[in-house]
Design a protein around this motif. Structure first.
Motif, short mmCIF file in Angstrom:
data_model
loop_
_atom_site.label_atom_id
_atom_site.label_comp_id
_atom_site.label_asym_id
_atom_site.label_seq_id
_atom_site.Cartn_x
_atom_site.Cartn_y
_atom_site.Cartn_z
N VAL A 166 3.50 7.92 1.02
CA VAL A 166 4.86 7.69 0.52
C VAL A 166 5.76 8.87 0.87
N GLN A 170 9.13 9.08 3.20
CA GLN A 170 10.37 9.53 2.59
C GLN A 170 11.00 10.72 3.32
N PRO A 249 7.20 6.72 -5.88
CA PRO A 249 8.03 7.64 -5.07
C PRO A 249 8.35 8.95 -5.77
N GLN A 250 8.55 8.91 -7.09
CA GLN A 250 8.86 10.13 -7.82
C GLN A 250 7.67 11.09 -7.79
#
Length: 264
Positions: A166, A170, A249-250
């Motif tokens: 991920v 990103q 994602p965090q």
């Protein structure tokens, strides 16, 4: 014909995959610690680069070597892992499973961006345990200075690799497609470091394990026809939604920040 880098390519699934790519006409660069096994593989279209991937310094050095020797890298496949029944600290002060199973994959993924972005259809395949929900990153103690166990170490690094996929999608800005792939229990790997009782249990259940050829077949497909999406997660034959809990994602951003701090 392309250039394929295989970390942990001297044994088990990595070895089988490296040989398979060589048979397909690719130039294969195998990374591994075992010189005897690596040199037995080397020759023809296979090059062996000896490296201890649990060492940040050595991993960075092998990245620079690859960037110097190969203008284009078409694919990076990440197999390197080893179980450690007791906590081992590297000379750089890192817990070895975390360094080998996760940090080396981070360094290779981000480090080879420039060469991969020159390829026509670059792809990275991270062979880990996506789809498993047990375990997690111990944010306050990622080096497992307390409460170490082989299971805790493997699960933490596995969940870190989920987040690496991920995070790469990103932050890297790369054209490379990132694939997280869980092959399931496979007849592969060196079990000699494990306690005798554990080795016996694994031998008993290995009757139901997937043959190596079956486990690596989808990886060849990922290279031959890379996915269109920046990130793909596959647990055995099942494609996972990117909303899967371990792909948050965090948490991925948090791990990328933590990793950058650890690496200085």
């Amino acid at each position: 014909m392309g250039v394929v880098v295989v970390s942990g390519g001297t044994n088990g699934m990595g070895r089988a995959f490296a040989l398979g790519r060589a048979e397909r006409g690719d130039r294969v660069v195998v990374l591994g610690r075992n010189r005897e096994r690596g040199e037995a593989l080397a020759g023809g279209s296979v090059t062996f680069l000896p490296v201890d991937l649990s060492s940040v310094t050595e991993t960075r050095q092998v990245v620079e070597h690859i960037l110097t020797e190969y203008h284009v890298v078409d694919a990076l496949t990440l197999f390197a892992n080893a179980v450690a029944p007791r906590r081992i600290e590297t000379v750089e002060g890192l817990e070895r499973t975390f360094a080998l199973y996760y940090l080396s994959r981070y360094l290779l993924s981000f480090g080879l961006r420039a060469a991969m972005d020159r390829a026509t259809a670059p792809v990275i395949v991270n062979i880990a345990g996506v789809g498993v929900t047990k375990g997690g990153v111990r944010w306050a103690d990622p080096q497992l200075t307390s409460g170490y166990s082989v299971v805790a170490a493997q699960l933490q690094a596995g969940r870190a690799n989920d987040l690496l996929g991920v995070g790469f999608a990103q932050r890297s800005g790369s054209r490379a497609r990132y694939v997280l792939y869980h092959p399931g229990f496979t007849k592969s790997g060196d079990r000699s470091p494990l306690p005798l009782v554990v080795r016996g249990l694994l031998a008993a259940v290995s009757v139901a394990a997937r043959p190596v050829a079956d486990a690596v077949a989808p990886i060849h497909q990922f290279l031959d026809a890379p996915p269109a999406a920046p990130l793909t997660a596959v647990d055995r034959n099942k494609r996972l939604p990117l909303s899967f809990p371990t792909l948050d994602p965090q948490n991925a951003g948090r791990l990328m920040d933590l990793t950058e701090e650890l690496l200085g």
